[in-house]
Enzyme design. Sequence first.
Site, PDB file in Angstrom:
ATOM      1  N   CYS A 149      46.176 134.099 -17.808  1.00 17.34           N
ATOM      2  CA  CYS A 149      45.618 133.386 -16.598  1.00 17.34           C
ATOM      3  C   CYS A 149      45.262 131.894 -16.688  1.00 17.34           C
ATOM      4  O   CYS A 149      44.916 131.451 -17.958  1.00 17.34           O
ATOM      5  CB  CYS A 149      44.262 134.090 -16.367  1.00 17.34           C
ATOM      6  SG  CYS A 149      44.469 135.860 -16.125  1.00 17.34           S
ATOM      7  N   ARG A 181      50.588 130.295 -17.965  1.00 26.59           N
ATOM      8  CA  ARG A 181      49.757 131.138 -18.404  1.00 26.59           C
ATOM      9  C   ARG A 181      49.717 132.561 -17.854  1.00 26.59           C
ATOM     10  O   ARG A 181      49.083 133.266 -18.221  1.00 26.59           O
ATOM     11  CB  ARG A 181      48.406 130.306 -18.294  1.00 26.59           C
ATOM     12  CG  ARG A 181      48.066 129.052 -18.868  1.00 26.59           C
ATOM     13  CD  ARG A 181      46.753 128.731 -18.555  1.00 26.59           C
ATOM     14  NE  ARG A 181      45.805 129.334 -19.370  1.00 26.59           N
ATOM     15  CZ  ARG A 181      45.396 129.129 -20.369  1.00 26.59           C
ATOM     16  NH1 ARG A 181      45.906 128.362 -21.215  1.00 26.59           N
ATOM     17  NH2 ARG A 181      44.372 129.829 -21.137  1.00 26.59           N
ATOM     18  N   TRP A 210      47.860 136.596 -15.115  1.00 30.06           N
ATOM     19  CA  TRP A 210      48.427 137.550 -16.120  1.00 30.06           C
ATOM     20  C   TRP A 210      47.493 138.779 -15.959  1.00 30.06           C
ATOM     21  O   TRP A 210      46.491 139.054 -16.760  1.00 30.06           O
ATOM     22  CB  TRP A 210      48.762 136.851 -17.468  1.00 30.06           C
ATOM     23  CG  TRP A 210      49.456 137.745 -18.448  1.00 30.06           C
ATOM     24  CD1 TRP A 210      50.930 137.830 -18.506  1.00 30.06           C
ATOM     25  CD2 TRP A 210      49.165 138.708 -19.494  1.00 30.06           C
ATOM     26  NE1 TRP A 210      51.225 138.809 -19.430  1.00 30.06           N
ATOM     27  CE2 TRP A 210      50.306 139.173 -20.120  1.00 30.06           C
ATOM     28  CE3 TRP A 210      47.730 139.048 -19.917  1.00 30.06           C
ATOM     29  CZ2 TRP A 210      50.183 140.246 -21.210  1.00 30.06           C
ATOM     30  CZ3 TRP A 210      47.597 139.956 -20.993  1.00 30.06           C
ATOM     31  CH2 TRP A 210      48.887 140.551 -21.613  1.00 30.06           C
ATOM     32  N   ASN A 251      39.166 133.823 -16.486  1.00 29.81           N
ATOM     33  CA  ASN A 251      40.389 134.164 -17.722  1.00 29.81           C
ATOM     34  C   ASN A 251      39.457 134.726 -18.589  1.00 29.81           C
ATOM     35  O   ASN A 251      38.705 133.921 -19.126  1.00 29.81           O
ATOM     36  CB  ASN A 251      40.990 132.614 -17.825  1.00 29.81           C
ATOM     37  CG  ASN A 251      41.831 132.616 -19.171  1.00 29.81           C
ATOM     38  OD1 ASN A 251      42.598 133.733 -19.261  1.00 29.81           O
ATOM     39  ND2 ASN A 251      41.815 131.807 -20.073  1.00 29.81           N
ATOM     40  N   GLY A 252      40.333 135.548 -19.126  1.00 29.52           N
ATOM     41  CA  GLY A 252      39.682 136.439 -20.410  1.00 29.52           C
ATOM     42  C   GLY A 252      39.702 137.971 -20.133  1.00 29.52           C
ATOM     43  O   GLY A 252      40.225 138.510 -19.056  1.00 29.52           O
ATOM     44  N   GLU A 303      63.550 136.059 -35.244  1.00 27.52           N
ATOM     45  CA  GLU A 303      63.259 135.154 -34.309  1.00 27.52           C
ATOM     46  C   GLU A 303      64.332 135.268 -33.229  1.00 27.52           C
ATOM     47  O   GLU A 303      64.066 135.323 -31.881  1.00 27.52           O
ATOM     48  CB  GLU A 303      63.151 133.874 -34.711  1.00 27.52           C
ATOM     49  CG  GLU A 303      63.040 132.712 -33.833  1.00 27.52           C
ATOM     50  CD  GLU A 303      61.539 132.860 -32.890  1.00 27.52           C
ATOM     51  OE1 GLU A 303      60.654 133.843 -33.186  1.00 27.52           O
ATOM     52  OE2 GLU A 303      61.328 132.329 -31.929  1.00 27.52           O
ATOM     53  N   LYS A 339      63.617 136.319 -29.229  1.00 26.88           N
ATOM     54  CA  LYS A 339      63.963 135.477 -28.088  1.00 26.88           C
ATOM     55  C   LYS A 339      64.811 136.018 -27.099  1.00 26.88           C
ATOM     56  O   LYS A 339      64.578 136.208 -25.836  1.00 26.88           O
ATOM     57  CB  LYS A 339      65.051 134.267 -28.655  1.00 26.88           C
ATOM     58  CG  LYS A 339      64.413 132.914 -29.015  1.00 26.88           C
ATOM     59  CD  LYS A 339      63.235 132.238 -28.546  1.00 26.88           C
ATOM     60  CE  LYS A 339      61.827 132.941 -28.557  1.00 26.88           C
ATOM     61  NZ  LYS A 339      60.834 132.595 -29.240  1.00 26.88           N
ATOM     62  N   GLU A 399      62.685 138.830 -25.303  1.00 24.75           N
ATOM     63  CA  GLU A 399      61.737 138.435 -24.313  1.00 24.75           C
ATOM     64  C   GLU A 399      62.300 137.650 -22.929  1.00 24.75           C
ATOM     65  O   GLU A 399      61.679 137.926 -21.944  1.00 24.75           O
ATOM     66  CB  GLU A 399      61.053 136.945 -24.784  1.00 24.75           C
ATOM     67  CG  GLU A 399      60.120 136.908 -26.213  1.00 24.75           C
ATOM     68  CD  GLU A 399      59.630 135.575 -26.004  1.00 24.75           C
ATOM     69  OE1 GLU A 399      60.083 134.766 -26.898  1.00 24.75           O
ATOM     70  OE2 GLU A 399      58.544 135.292 -25.720  1.00 24.75           O
ATOM     71  N   HIS A 441      70.183 152.010 -44.001  1.00 24.67           N
ATOM     72  CA  HIS A 441      69.155 152.931 -44.203  1.00 24.67           C
ATOM     73  C   HIS A 441      68.665 153.626 -43.021  1.00 24.67           C
ATOM     74  O   HIS A 441      67.555 154.013 -42.854  1.00 24.67           O
ATOM     75  CB  HIS A 441      68.066 152.326 -45.116  1.00 24.67           C
ATOM     76  CG  HIS A 441      68.141 151.916 -46.272  1.00 24.67           C
ATOM     77  ND1 HIS A 441      68.547 152.791 -47.290  1.00 24.67           N
ATOM     78  CD2 HIS A 441      68.637 150.571 -46.739  1.00 24.67           C
ATOM     79  CE1 HIS A 441      68.827 151.965 -48.543  1.00 24.67           C
ATOM     80  NE2 HIS A 441      68.812 150.863 -48.140  1.00 24.67           N
ATOM     81  N   LYS A 493      52.581 132.667 -21.698  1.00 23.79           N
ATOM     82  CA  LYS A 493      52.454 131.241 -22.841  1.00 23.79           C
ATOM     83  C   LYS A 493      51.292 131.760 -24.008  1.00 23.79           C
ATOM     84  O   LYS A 493      51.710 131.800 -25.301  1.00 23.79           O
ATOM     85  CB  LYS A 493      52.585 130.046 -22.484  1.00 23.79           C
ATOM     86  CG  LYS A 493      53.050 129.146 -23.372  1.00 23.79           C
ATOM     87  CD  LYS A 493      54.367 128.959 -23.788  1.00 23.79           C
ATOM     88  CE  LYS A 493      54.566 128.021 -24.822  1.00 23.79           C
ATOM     89  NZ  LYS A 493      55.840 128.351 -25.451  1.00 23.79           N
TER      90      LYS A 493
HETATM   91  C1  AGP Z   1      57.427 133.219 -28.541  1.00 24.16           C
HETATM   92  O1  AGP Z   1      58.597 133.169 -27.877  1.00 24.16           O
HETATM   93  C2  AGP Z   1      56.392 134.131 -27.960  1.00 24.16           C
HETATM   94  N1  AGP Z   1      56.018 133.782 -26.514  1.00 24.16           N
HETATM   95  C3  AGP Z   1      55.194 134.585 -28.804  1.00 24.16           C
HETATM   96  O2  AGP Z   1      55.784 135.382 -29.357  1.00 24.16           O
HETATM   97  C4  AGP Z   1      54.292 133.617 -29.242  1.00 24.16           C
HETATM   98  O3  AGP Z   1      55.011 133.024 -30.299  1.00 24.16           O
HETATM   99  C5  AGP Z   1      52.875 134.348 -29.713  1.00 24.16           C
HETATM  100  O4  AGP Z   1      52.283 134.717 -28.529  1.00 24.16           O
HETATM  101  C6  AGP Z   1      52.086 133.470 -30.636  1.00 24.16           C
HETATM  102  O5  AGP Z   1      51.639 132.413 -29.738  1.00 24.16           O
HETATM  103  P1  AGP Z   1      50.851 131.126 -30.453  1.00 24.16           P
HETATM  104  O6  AGP Z   1      51.974 130.376 -31.419  1.00 24.16           O
HETATM  105  O7  AGP Z   1      50.656 130.248 -29.398  1.00 24.16           O
HETATM  106  O8  AGP Z   1      49.747 131.745 -31.177  1.00 24.16           O
END
Ligand code: AGP
Length: 587
Positions: A2, A27, A71, A95-96, A460, A464, A467, A483, A582
């Site tokens: 948010c 956000r 969000w 926000n929160g 990673e 990606k 996501e 395994h 984000k």
């Molecule tokens: C990464 O692509 C993600 N959007 C997410 O995993 C992100 O890395 C995670 O939320 C941590 O965020 P930060 O690095 O701002 O703490």
Amino acid sequence: MCGIIGYTGKEQAAPKLLLGLKRLEYRGYDSAGIAVFSDGKFSVCKRKGRVSELGGAEKLRGGCGIGHTRWATHGAPSERNAHPHSFGRFVLVHNGIIENYLPLKEECEARGEKFISETDSEVIAHLLEYYDRGDVLSAIKETVARLKGSYALAVMCRDEPNVLYAARRKSPLIVGKGEEGLYLASDVPAIAECRELYSLCDGEFAVLQGDNIRFYGEEGEIKKETMKLVSKSDIPEKGAYPHFMLKEMHEIPAAIANSLINFEDDFCFSGINIVLCQTEYIQIIACGTAYHSGIAAKYAIEALARVPVEVTVASEYRYRDPIVKKGTLALAVSQSGETADTLAAAELAKEKGATVIAITNAPDSSITQIAHFVLFTRAGREIAVAATKSFNAQLALLFSLATALAKTKGRQTPSLRPLPALAEEVLTEAEKMKEIAPILLGAKSVYFIGRGADYCTALEGSLKLKEISYLPSEGYPAGELKHGTLALIDEGTPVIAVLTQEGLAEKTMNAVFEVYARGGRVILVTNLPEYAARKEVYRSILLPKCEELFSPILSVIPLQALAYYTSLARGNDPDKPRNLAKSVTVE
Ligand code: AGP
């Protein structure tokens, strides 16, 4: 998680709120809304979906207003649950998360009050009305004293049409003065036009009225220092790129170059150098992509400095009563510096006696207020929800730290200097992923494998892809496939194998053969051309050679590109994946 914005001044509020919300959309983008005060009443416009859905909102007349981009946490993404929320004389954006909203709501309902939304936030408006005895700031103070959880709040009261009230606890909030009015926002770029900026701390309040911002703490009015002003480059612009993600990938070489640190050469790192000399044990705490950078750092630090490293997802660390021995250095890694779990884990590590170094891309973020020391990755602002350049920058900084630590132990270290130029080369090769992405389109699931430092890249790459393409995917240590997961490989299953560790190459190739034997299609990302030529390899991406421990900084680039092109091929918006935001400022 948010974004909120507010404006009071001489000009029309609506266009300013909408521009700010656009800049805050990273956000969250489940719903958006604004409220503007005019002709003795609040006019509200809110919709499910993105800020662009708020057609007609720019016509709301009035010089004071608030806005929100959501969000969703409590209640589905819908117009009914969209902010602003109002009750009685109050309208607010939040926000929160209000953790105790249910008992508070019951209390309000017992007084006969009706709720419109399913959100936790609406209860705040009800409490404000309840506690208001003519002094809005006191009503806000009494209200927030009842709240458990986190909030950045912007409040307007019908009886004070041009005044904005702000309050913060564990959610970021900035206020500022511009030429033509006063602003508040969750993040700096939303109000980049301001010539004076202030960051509220937990437990602080601000009142924005006329030309003045007044700040209050628990004891009464306080003075605050201004923050550094934003430069034009802090305002997110896509430029010629179709998406922020692609633009940010192209900024990787610069992000690496700017984030490499030579600790011995710079006096400002003398405090950290002393800490490194005393470090016997390292705990890395982070979430998501930042957690993956921690895994790569573990391989590098242990190999180069022979100091043991434990990497823990922050949401686990904070609840598991971690053991913090004497000489423990905690590295809290967070691009945003606002991730709630990472902040809580860093606080806990500090409380237990660790020296905490925050590694963040966000100056003035909350984590900088917790840590003993702060190291900044200099990736530049990252807007796409999927982290790319910030990951490479975290690796550059963590590898710099690994070499500095190794030097304190009198050990030889390889040079990091070639990495930016090599990353430039990899970006060109990574474009081949545009042709490879269609292979993934019909897949039920996609697997990423690697050994040693390549395991981090596999994790990673998989994150990606999940996501932004929404394809089910997992990353595994290559040796683990047999395994259990091998049972999922059948005709055509795409497996992306990362192979940059020469000493482990034969071992990783065994997994490749096992996949091939079951009909899987292996896409090999390697700096060892002899393996790329094998018949078992369906497609390959060739990387330049670099120090093996540092290879994730390069090998991840083609995987970022694979996720990007797969997302596009599936018709998704790679910058704004569904259900994500984000900066994750809630638990
Ligand atoms: C990464 O692509 C993600 N959007 C997410 O995993 C992100 O890395 C995670 O939320 C941590 O965020 P930060 O690095 O701002 O703490």
